[in-house]
Write a protein that holds these residues in place. Structure first.
Motif, PDB file in Angstrom:
ATOM      1  N   LEU A  61      -0.064 -13.109   4.330  1.00  0.00           N
ATOM      2  CA  LEU A  61       1.232 -12.922   4.977  1.00  0.00           C
ATOM      3  C   LEU A  61       2.172 -12.277   3.959  1.00  0.00           C
ATOM      4  N   GLN A  62       2.616 -11.051   4.238  1.00  0.00           N
ATOM      5  CA  GLN A  62       3.404 -10.302   3.262  1.00  0.00           C
ATOM      6  C   GLN A  62       4.600  -9.662   3.945  1.00  0.00           C
ATOM      7  N   PRO A  63       5.819  -9.861   3.410  1.00  0.00           N
ATOM      8  CA  PRO A  63       7.010  -9.278   4.034  1.00  0.00           C
ATOM      9  C   PRO A  63       7.002  -7.751   3.970  1.00  0.00           C
ATOM     10  N   ASP A  64       7.770  -7.130   4.861  1.00  0.00           N
ATOM     11  CA  ASP A  64       7.949  -5.684   4.802  1.00  0.00           C
ATOM     12  C   ASP A  64       8.630  -5.283   3.506  1.00  0.00           C
ATOM     13  N   GLN A  65       9.543  -6.137   3.021  1.00  0.00           N
ATOM     14  CA  GLN A  65      10.254  -5.874   1.767  1.00  0.00           C
ATOM     15  C   GLN A  65      10.074  -7.084   0.844  1.00  0.00           C
ATOM     16  N   PRO A  66       8.950  -7.161   0.148  1.00  0.00           N
ATOM     17  CA  PRO A  66       8.691  -8.309  -0.721  1.00  0.00           C
ATOM     18  C   PRO A  66       9.618  -8.337  -1.920  1.00  0.00           C
TER      19      PRO A  66
ATOM     20  N   GLY B  90       6.684 -11.277  17.749  1.00  0.00           N
ATOM     21  CA  GLY B  90       7.099 -10.374  16.669  1.00  0.00           C
ATOM     22  C   GLY B  90       6.103 -10.219  15.552  1.00  0.00           C
ATOM     23  N   GLY B  91       4.915 -10.778  15.713  1.00  0.00           N
ATOM     24  CA  GLY B  91       3.892 -10.629  14.690  1.00  0.00           C
ATOM     25  C   GLY B  91       4.214 -11.393  13.421  1.00  0.00           C
ATOM     26  N   PRO B  92       3.513 -11.098  12.334  1.00  0.00           N
ATOM     27  CA  PRO B  92       3.705 -11.824  11.079  1.00  0.00           C
ATOM     28  C   PRO B  92       5.146 -11.792  10.565  1.00  0.00           C
TER      29      PRO B  92
ATOM     30  N   LEU C 290       0.418 -17.979   1.882  1.00  0.00           N
ATOM     31  CA  LEU C 290       0.121 -18.033   3.311  1.00  0.00           C
ATOM     32  C   LEU C 290      -0.744 -16.852   3.754  1.00  0.00           C
ATOM     33  N   GLY C 291      -1.609 -17.122   4.718  1.00  0.00           N
ATOM     34  CA  GLY C 291      -2.395 -16.090   5.362  1.00  0.00           C
ATOM     35  C   GLY C 291      -2.364 -16.316   6.859  1.00  0.00           C
TER      36      GLY C 291
END
Length: 480
Positions: free
Chosen positions: A464-469, A179-181, A128-129
Motif C-alpha cells: 500500500l503506497q500513497p500517490d505522494q509518499p 476509491g481503491g487503495p 501494509l499490503g
C-alpha cells in the motif's frame, strides 16, 4: 567506499548540490555519499518559489541524469503545480521504457536525514499490503516500540474499518470498492505524530477488536529483535536466517555485524537472506553485506558503478570486497524476494552471482527490477533533496541489466507464497520453507522471467503506497 564515490560527493558539494545521506529511492539504492546541505544547479535564489525549485531540478538532471537522451527538456514548468509532477514529465520517456519507474523524486532533507540517522519516522509503525483481487488490506509486518504493535496489530492482521472516532467508521471493503487503495490511505490520515484513528481489525489468530490508535514518532529497527536473526535446525543442519527490513537506516551496519558474528560462531555455511519487502537504501550497507558474505575474497570486485558518458571518466568506480572480522563464506544462499524487493537488495543478490553461481537462488516472486541508483542533491534553504537517477551498477562480470527483475538472471528460482499468517523467521512460513527446500537440494517451481518491466508487477498482493509518499515511505514502501 572507494575513490569514485568520495570524489563525486566532493564535486557535488562545491559545484551543484551537496551530498545527502545515501543513494536510494521509492525502491532505493545510490552512491553512498555523506551528509550536508548547500547550493543549487540553477543558482541560489532569495526565495524558494515553485519555479526556482523546478529550474534547479532541471539543472541537476541536465548535468547528471543517467539517461540524458531521454530527458524531456521541452516540458513547460508552468504546466505543473509541484516539483514532483514536473520531474515526472522530465523523465516520462525513461519511465515509459522501464528505466525510471518513480526513481527520480524530490523529498525533505530533514525527514530523510532523521530516517537515515536514527530510523525516525511517525505513524502507526506498520507496513501494509492489499489484496488486488478481494480488496482486503493486511499488516505485513509491525515494528517494535510503535503504536500499531502496542495496540495488537502484527503480521497477518486485517484492517476492517477506519474512522476518526467510533461513530464514523468506514469499512475497508467499501473504501477499496469506491476509491481503491488511495481511499484507504486517505482514511488512515496524515503521517504526523498525534493523529488518532479508530481502527477495527482482526488478528492472524482471528480475534476481532476495535482500538483508538495515535500515531507517534518511533525508530525503525532494520533487523527485528523478534525475528530478524534465527538459527534454524533443518534436520540437524544449521541454517542462518536474516531478515533485513531496509538498507536506509544507518544502524543496519551494527545489526548486520552482530548477525554475521552469530552465524560465524555457530559455524553456519548456508544462509537464507530475507529481502521480501526491502526496497533498498544506503549502498554502503549493501557493500558491507558483500564483505560479510565473502570472507577470504578481500580485494576482489564486488560491484561497479557506471555514470553517464560525460561523467564516466571522473566518477565511474569499482568497489572491492573488504576484509571484515565477522565475515563468513557461505556455500549456498537462498534470497527471499518479491515485487517490493529492489535496488540495494537486488545489488547484493546480483553481486553474489559471480561468487556462488548455481548455489544462489531467488525464492518467492520476481523482484522489482532496479539496477540503477540515485545521487542525492540537497538544497538546504528549501529543505529539498532531489534524488536523481545518475548511475547503474553491475557485478564483477558486468551483469546488471535486470530491469525486468532478477528472475531473468538468477540461475535458480523457486516460486513461493508470502504466508502473511505465519510470522517472519518461522521455518514453516511458505517462502522460508521453500528456501530450506532449495538448500536441501529439493526441486521447486521456477519463477517466470518478465523482460523489461514498465508497469507495476501483476502480483495479487501489492504494498500500500500513497500517490505522494513522504521521505520514509519512499524508502520503506507500505509504511504507515
Amino acid at each position: 567506499m572507494g575513490f569514485g564515490r568520495t570524489a563525486l560527493c566532493a564535486i557535488l558539494s562545491v559545484s551543484l548540490a551537496a551530498c545527502g545521506g545515501g543513494g536510494s529511492s521509492s525502491s532505493p539504492s545510490g552512491p553512498n555519499t555523506g551528509g550536508g546541505g548547500g547550493g543549487g544547479g540553477g543558482g541560489t535564489p532569495a526565495a524558494c518559489s515553485l519555479r526556482d525549485r523546478q529550474d534547479w531540478s532541471l539543472a541537476v538532471l541536465d548535468e547528471w541524469y543517467l539517461f540524458p537522451d531521454l530527458l524531456n527538456r521541452n516540458a513547460n514548468p508552468d504546466n505543473f503545480n509541484s516539483v514532483q509532477s514536473y520531474l515526472d514529465a522530465l523523465v516520462a520517456q525513461a519511465s515509459q521504457q522501464g528505466f525510471d519507474r518513480g526513481f527520480t523524486f524530490i523529498t525533505s532533507i530533514a525527514e530523510e536525514d532523521a530516517l537515515i540517522n536514527s530510523g525516525s519516522s511517525a505513524g502507526f509503525g506498520i507496513r501494509l499490503g492489499y489484496d488486488t483481487v478481494n480488496n482486503r488490506v493486511f499488516v505485513l509486518e509491525a515494528y517494535e516500540n510503535a503504536p500499531g504493535l502496542t495496540a495488537g496489530m502484527d503480521r497477518g492482521t486485517e484492517l476492517l474499518a477506519i474512522g476518526t472516532n467510533s461513530t464514523n467508521l468506514q469499512l475497508v471493503s467499501t473504501l477499496m470498492a469506491s476509491g481503491g487503495p488511495q481511499a484507504v490511505i486517505n482514511a488512515l490520515g496524515p503521517t504526523d505524530a498525534g493523529i488518532t484513528r479508530v481502527i477495527q481489525f482482526r488478528t492472524a489468530a482471528g480475534v476481532a477488536t476495535e482500538s483508538s490508535i495515535t500515531k507517534a514518532d518511533f525508530s525503525l529497527d532494520p533487523v527485528s529483535d523478534r525475528y530478524g536473526v534465527r538459527i534454524i535446525d533443518d534436520g540437524g543442519k544449521k541454517v542462518g536466517y536474516l531478515n533485513l527490513r531496509t538498507f536506509i537506516v544507518a544502524s543496519a551496519e551494527d545489526d548486520l555485524r552482530a548477525a554475521f558474528q552469530q552465524f560465524r560462531t555457530e559455524g553456519i555455511t548456508e544462509l537464507i537472506i530475507d529481502f521480501r519487502y526491502n526496497g533498498g537504501g544506503l549502498v554502503r550497507i549493501a557493500d558491507l553485506m558483500g564483505d560479510l558474505m565473502n570472507n577470504g575474497r578481500a580485494g576482489q570486485v564486488w560491484s561497479k558503478t557506471i555514470l553517464r558518458d560525460s561523467k564516466a571518466a571522473e566518477f565511474n568506480e569499482t568497489t572491492n570486497i573488504l576484509s571484515q572480522p565477522e565475515a563468513l563464506t557461505p556455500t549456498k544462499v537462498a534470497f527471499i524476494g518479491r515485487g517490493g524487493t529492489a535496488s540495494a537488495s537486488e545489488l547484493v543478490i546480483n553481486s553474489m552471482l559471480p561468487y556462488l553461481g548455481n548455489n544462489v537462488a531467488l525464492i518467492g516472486a520476481n523482484t522489482f527490477g532496479k539496477p540503477v541508483g540515485q545521487s542525492p542533491f540537497s538544497r538546504a534553504e528549501c529543505d529539498d533533496r532531489l534524488r536523481a537517477v545518475t548511475f547503474k551498477t553491475v557485478n564483477r562480470d558486468d551483469q546488471g541489466e535486470y530491469f525486468g527483475g532478477l528472475a531473468d538472471v538468477v540461475p535458480n528460482t523457486c516460486l513461493a507464497n508470502d504466508d502473511i499468517f505465519t510470522q517472519l523467521g518461522e521455518p514453516s512460513e511458505a517462502s522460508i520453507a521453500t528456501a530450506l527446500d532449495f538448500l536441501a537440494g529439493r526441486s521447486c517451481t521456477a519463477i517466470a522471467a518478465e523482460g523489461v518491466r514498465t508497469t507495476q508487477s501483476a502480483a495479487t498482493r501489492q504494498l500500500l503506497q500513497p500517490d505522494q509518499p513522504n521521505a520514509a515511505q519512499y524508502q520503506i514502501p507500505g509504511l504507515f
